[in-house]
Each structure stands twice: as C-alpha cells, then as structure tokens.
Enzyme design. Structure first.
Site, PDB file in Angstrom:
ATOM      1  CG  HIS A 114      45.904  34.580  32.297  1.00 19.34           C
ATOM      2  ND1 HIS A 114      45.381  35.471  33.193  1.00 19.34           N
ATOM      3  CD2 HIS A 114      45.217  34.788  31.145  1.00 19.34           C
ATOM      4  CE1 HIS A 114      44.424  36.184  32.609  1.00 19.34           C
ATOM      5  NE2 HIS A 114      44.314  35.781  31.352  1.00 19.34           N
ATOM      6  CG  HIS A 124      41.930  34.189  27.257  1.00 11.26           C
ATOM      7  ND1 HIS A 124      40.795  34.460  27.985  1.00 11.26           N
ATOM      8  CD2 HIS A 124      42.906  34.971  27.780  1.00 11.26           C
ATOM      9  CE1 HIS A 124      41.066  35.382  28.897  1.00 11.26           C
ATOM     10  NE2 HIS A 124      42.347  35.708  28.798  1.00 11.26           N
ATOM     11  CE  LYS A 126      40.704  36.745  35.504  1.00 15.92           C
ATOM     12  NZ  LYS A 126      41.821  36.742  34.581  1.00 15.92           N
ATOM     13  CG  HIS A 139      41.096  41.715  34.527  1.00 13.26           C
ATOM     14  ND1 HIS A 139      41.473  41.328  33.263  1.00 13.26           N
ATOM     15  CD2 HIS A 139      41.106  43.074  34.522  1.00 13.26           C
ATOM     16  CE1 HIS A 139      41.711  42.407  32.522  1.00 13.26           C
ATOM     17  NE2 HIS A 139      41.485  43.479  33.262  1.00 13.26           N
ATOM     18  CG  HIS A 168      46.596  40.001  32.883  1.00 12.35           C
ATOM     19  ND1 HIS A 168      46.027  40.899  33.747  1.00 12.35           N
ATOM     20  CD2 HIS A 168      45.564  39.312  32.335  1.00 12.35           C
ATOM     21  CE1 HIS A 168      44.713  40.756  33.715  1.00 12.35           C
ATOM     22  NE2 HIS A 168      44.412  39.805  32.871  1.00 12.35           N
ATOM     23  CG  ASP A 216      45.918  37.738  28.965  1.00 16.56           C
ATOM     24  OD1 ASP A 216      44.901  37.031  28.813  1.00 16.56           O
ATOM     25  OD2 ASP A 216      45.881  38.975  29.061  1.00 16.56           O
TER      26      ASP A 216
HETATM   27  C1  NCD Z   1      41.350  38.727  27.134  1.00 19.82           C
HETATM   28  C2  NCD Z   1      40.383  38.048  26.158  1.00 19.82           C
HETATM   29  O1  NCD Z   1      40.434  38.371  24.972  1.00 19.82           O
HETATM   30  O2  NCD Z   1      39.628  37.172  26.572  1.00 19.82           O
HETATM   31  N1  NCD Z   1      41.864  39.906  26.510  1.00 19.82           N
HETATM   32  C3  NCD Z   1      43.000  40.555  26.851  1.00 19.82           C
HETATM   33  O3  NCD Z   1      43.262  41.648  26.310  1.00 19.82           O
HETATM   34  N2  NCD Z   1      43.843  40.074  27.741  1.00 19.82           N
HETATM   35  C4  NCD Z   1      40.658  39.007  28.404  1.00 19.82           C
HETATM   36  C5  NCD Z   1      41.593  39.357  29.546  1.00 19.82           C
HETATM   37  O4  NCD Z   1      42.343  38.527  30.036  1.00 19.82           O
HETATM   38  O5  NCD Z   1      41.553  40.516  29.987  1.00 19.82           O
HETATM   39 ZN    ZN Z   2      43.346  36.948  30.006  1.00 17.88          ZN
END
Ligand code: NCD
Ligand code: ZN
Length: 347
Positions: A14, A16, A100, A137, A175, A248
């Site tokens: 996971h 970003h 997702k 999520h 998460h 995450d």
């Molecule tokens: C994530 C993001 O910034 O894209 N933020 C987070 O707090 N985890 C989005 C997510 O996974 O919820």
């Molecule tokens: Zn995330």
C-alpha cells in the site's frame, strides 16, 4: 545477539507515489529497498480505467532512477460508474493487481469514491469471479460516528455485509488501526487479509495530541488508543500469513501538513525498514520480519516472492537518515519514530 539479518527483498502492499515532481522525489525512497508496491490510485483525477493505470505505470517507470529495479503493481479506483468489463480486461492483461474502494469522503482525494454500495455490486461480483482483490479503506463517513470508531463501525455496517453478499470476493483491509480489525481478519479463514503500516506500530493517539498538535503524525485512519497499537504489533509480529506490510507512505508537503487544515498522511518510505527491524527486535520476532515484509503479501496476491535479498545491520551508534525529502513541490518530512534507529539496510 545477531547484528545482521538477510531477508527476501520486501514489497510494500500500500503506497502513495503521487505524480510529476512529487513522484520523482519519493519514488527512489521506496525503490531503494522495495522490489514492488501496490500503487494507490487516488491521484487528481483518480486512476479509474485500465488505460489510466497503463499511462500512470509508464510515468512511474520513467521516474525510476538508473540502476534501481522496481515493479509498480497498479490498482484501479472504484467509482459508482466503474465498468466491470474494463476492470476484467485490465486484470486479464496483467496490468492491474487490485481495485481500491474508498468510501466517498473518507480520506485524501476520495470524493469520487463509493456512496451507494449497490451500484458497485456488478464490479464486485466480477472481481470475485476472476479472483481480483479489493483493497478497502475501511472507515465509515457518517458524520454521526466518532472518528476513532469509524473503522470498527465500518466492519459491521459495510465490510461484513459486502463480503457476505459477494462470496469469493478477496479483500484486503488496508492499514488496519484497531484490535477490532485484527480480530475480524483472524476470525475469517479465507479471502481476507490486512495491511499494517509502519507508523501505526509506533504511534497511538497521544503522540498526535499530547504536548501540542503534531501534524506529521496525523494520518487516516487516525492512530487509536495504545491497546490497539499493541494489538497491531502482536498481529504483525505473529507471522500470521493474513497480515502484511503496507506502509501507506503518503507524501504531503510541509506547507500542506503544517496548516490550519493539515493533510492526512505519514511519509515513511525512507526509514520503514529501519523502524520495522527495531519493532520486530523489541517483539523478539526478528525471525518473523521476513514473513511480514516479504512473504505474506505475495502469498495473498498469489505472486511469487522476490528472488533477491536485502541485508540489514544493527550499528553501535544511531544511524543518520534525511529528516526531509526535497521535492519540486516543497519539502516532505520523513516520519520521526521518536527514538533513535540502529538498523539500516546495507545491501
Ligand atoms: C492517504 C493520502 O494522503 O493519499 N492519506 C493517509 O492519511 N493515509 C490516503 C489514505 O490512504 O487514506
Ligand atoms: Zn493510503
């Protein structure tokens, strides 16, 4: 006491990576240690169709620095208009490894997510048929539900009913932050796994709020009470095949974090492996670190584990690592576990 451990190269289930200048800045932080990652599709606009995922994958591949190897595993962002045939084709071509689900409004860039779960039923049924995992999520967005209860309520109100209505659907609870999440995963023998982040093994809600508000510890789902953190640590360190690493790691610039309305997300790509070695050593579970970072995820995703290895060494003195990553959009603060780190990846 062993001061060196060698593991199958880890994956991040996971992650970003964002796009453009931010992608350029943060991708090396992951690719340095991780062979593959499940790439979150919450860009603006989101990665909805197979063609969007193919184009995003190309942009990621272009951003990989010379000499680094990295395989981005693409996902699609489920909307109420998602076409089951497009999803199936993107999966059949090997491009897409998961879909997702963001409940609309639950987190960063989730406004195109799902409000009415009946509308996505045909897609979920197709996914169950072809064995394509749904990454969830897991928080309700009902304003009447306290933010600290949103994961537990989601399990009862949404996740369990959706799973019962869609037999065979393979789900990753992303998460997880609560003992409720751990227990729900453990009570289901098949078709359910969970990712656990690095930071939720370290912080509880006091870390965010006691002695002044700490925007760099704010993420979603928000960290909960200490009892929940301990349940997550036990699950991660247990070696149970249903729990695996999904950092995450979610970069936001300092300007956007340190604000009257700060963005949610902790950026942990840089020091995740050092922190995890520290945590697993504290749990007397260094021997199970590989299961969490490198073996359980591939088992769930029905992919081979990586062929290559990494070695971590424990130093006498605390290691140095960058406190911030400089991106073209501005600095991004690296997650501070609040204690010195001694383990580092050496090869
Ligand atoms: C994530 C993001 O910034 O894209 N933020 C987070 O707090 N985890 C989005 C997510 O996974 O919820
Ligand atoms: Zn995330």
């Amino acid at each position: 006491m062993s001061t060196e451990i060698t593991l199958t190269r880890p994956d991040d289930w996971h992650l970003h990576l964002r796009d453009r200048a931010m992608l350029q800045a943060v991708l090396p932080e992951t690719a340095r240690h991780f062979a593959r990652a499940i790439i979150m599709p919450n860009l603006v606009p989101p990665v909805v169709k197979g063609a969007d995922a193919a184009a995003y994958r190309e942009r990621i591949l272009k951003a990989i620095p010379e000499g680094m190897d990295f395989d981005p595993l693409m996902t699609l962002y489920l909307t109420e208009d998602t076409d089951a045939a497009d999803v199936a084709a993107a999966h059949a071509s090997g491009l897409v490894k998961a879909v997702k689900l963001y409940p609309a409004g639950a987190t960063t860039n989730s406004h195109s997510g799902v409000r009415d779960f009946d509308k996505v039923r045909p897609v979920l049924e197709k996914m169950a048929e072809i064995g394509l995992p749904l990454c969830v999520h897991g928080e309700v967005t009902d304003p009447a539900v306290d933010i600290f209860d949103r994961e537990a309520v989601f399990i009862d109100r949404v996740l369990d009913p959706v799973r019962r209505a869609t037999p065979g659907l393979r789900v990753v609870m992303e998460h997880i932050t609560t003992a409720n999440g751990v227990d729900y995963v453990k009570s289901n023998a098949t078709d359910l796994g969970a990712t656990i982040t690095t930071h939720h093994l370290i912080i509880n809600r006091n870390h965010i709020l006691v002695g002044g508000i700490k925007p760099h510890y704010y993420c979603l789902p928000v960290a909960k009470r200490e009892a929940h953190r301990l349940a997550l640590r036990a699950a991660a360190a247990s070696g149970d095949v249903r729990f695996f690493l999904g950092t995450d790691s979610a970069p936001h610039t300092d300007e956007n974090k340190e604000s009257a309305c700060g963005c949610a997300g902790c950026f942990t790509a840089t020091n995740t492996m050092s922190i995890l070695a520290h945590v697993f050593e504290e749990e007397n579970a260094l021997g199970r670190l590989e299961a969490f970072t490198s073996l359980n995820g591939p088992t769930f995703y029905r992919l081979p584990a990586n062929g290559s290895k990494i070695t971590l060494r424990k130093r006498e003195n605390a290691i140095e690592y960058p406190k911030k990553i400089i991106s073209g959009e501005g600095p991004v603060t690296v997650f501070d576990p609040g204690f010195p780190l001694f383990w580092s990846v050496v090869a």
